[in-house]
Design a protein around this motif. Structure first.
Motif, short mmCIF file in Angstrom:
data_model
loop_
_atom_site.label_atom_id
_atom_site.label_comp_id
_atom_site.label_asym_id
_atom_site.label_seq_id
_atom_site.Cartn_x
_atom_site.Cartn_y
_atom_site.Cartn_z
N GLU A 101 0.22 5.55 0.28
CA GLU A 101 -0.39 6.92 0.32
C GLU A 101 0.51 8.20 -0.15
OE1 GLU A 101 -2.27 7.31 4.34
OE2 GLU A 101 -2.42 9.73 3.88
N SER B 55 -0.43 14.43 -0.06
CA SER B 55 -1.82 15.19 -0.30
C SER B 55 -1.73 16.29 -1.23
CB SER B 55 -2.48 15.45 1.02
OG SER B 55 -3.64 16.24 0.67
N TRP C 108 0.72 -1.22 -0.05
CA TRP C 108 0.15 0.07 -0.03
C TRP C 108 1.06 1.31 -0.05
CZ3 TRP C 108 -5.55 -0.25 0.58
CH2 TRP C 108 -5.89 -1.38 0.73
N SER D 225 -5.84 9.13 -2.77
CA SER D 225 -5.00 9.08 -1.40
C SER D 225 -4.47 7.53 -1.24
CB SER D 225 -6.10 9.08 -0.34
OG SER D 225 -7.24 8.07 -0.32
N HIS D 226 -4.55 6.62 -2.21
CA HIS D 226 -3.97 5.54 -2.19
C HIS D 226 -3.69 4.62 -3.47
CE1 HIS D 226 -7.43 2.97 -1.61
NE2 HIS D 226 -6.56 1.70 -1.91
#
Lengths: 113, 108
Positions: free
Chosen positions: A24, A27, A22, A73-74
């Protein structure tokens, strides 16, 4: 700003199992990249998304590797039927857009036994 | 494929000495970035420098675009500078290709 976050930091799988990594991104960053790092091969480009759309997956082993970015966001990198040669540090990076500085996460160390 | 060659592959310095790391590439670079990686650590951007000269602290990066080369100069090296330095270029396809890196060891 926590930077690019990758989870898990370490993953151990048995040969033939599936591994999902994963990422992230920072932003607001629209470009997300996946790389793989090994001692022998160095840093290898795998795939790249811009605004969640896959742009270039020329570095991805086609049969068992896949990457997705379902939202801004991911992103995930999935390796099916893992093999010992998949053992590496998988790095995710993001940039504000495709013409700016890359920022890397700490990586996920995948060990396939 | 893209060719990014870094030299030397490894370098050992006495603390206080200067270092010059080289990066040569076979295609025109629209972006060029220098990174530092401590053993087991993450890649940290040092310079985004597609052309010209940039300074930060004891580090200087000089890129000569039309000669397809870049250098990273470290002055008055410290033990904390030890690690691997990578050069990466984007030839316009929007993904970065990395060199094999220069491993630097600074001895006290």
């Amino acid at each position: 700003n926590a930077g690019v976050i990758q989870t898990p930091r370490h993953k151990v799988t048995g040969k033939g199992q599936e591994a999902t990594l994963w990422c992230e991104p920072i932003s607001g960053h629209s470009a997300v990249f996946w790389y793989r790092q090994t001692i022998v091969q160095g840093l290898e480009f795998l795939t790249y998304f811009r605004n969640q759309a896959p742009i270039d997956d020329s570095g991805m082993p086609k049969e068992r590797f896949s990457a997705q970015m379902p939202n801004q966001s991911h992103s995930t990198l999935k390796i099916q039927s893992t093999q010992p040669q998949d053992s590496a540090v998988y790095l995710c990076a993001s940039s504000l857009d495709s013409r700016n500085t890359l920022y890397f996460g700490a990586g996920t160390r995948l060990s396939v036994l | 494929g893209q060719q990014v060659q870094q030299s030397p592959a490894s370098l050992v310095l006495q603390e206080g000495e200067n270092a010059e790391l080289q990066c040569n590439f076979s295609s025109t670079a629209t972006r060029l970035q220098w990174f530092y990686q401590h053993p087991g650590g993450r890649l940290v951007s040092l310079f985004y420098n597609p052309s010209g000269t940039k300074h930060t602290g004891r580090l200087t990066s000089t890129t000569v675009t039309n000669e397809r080369r870049s250098s990273l100069h470290i002055s008055s090296s410290q033990t904390t500078d030890s690690g691997t330095y990578f050069c990466a270029i984007d030839t316009g396809y929007q993904n970065f290709y990395f060199g094999k890196g220069t491993s630097l060891t600074v001895i006290p």
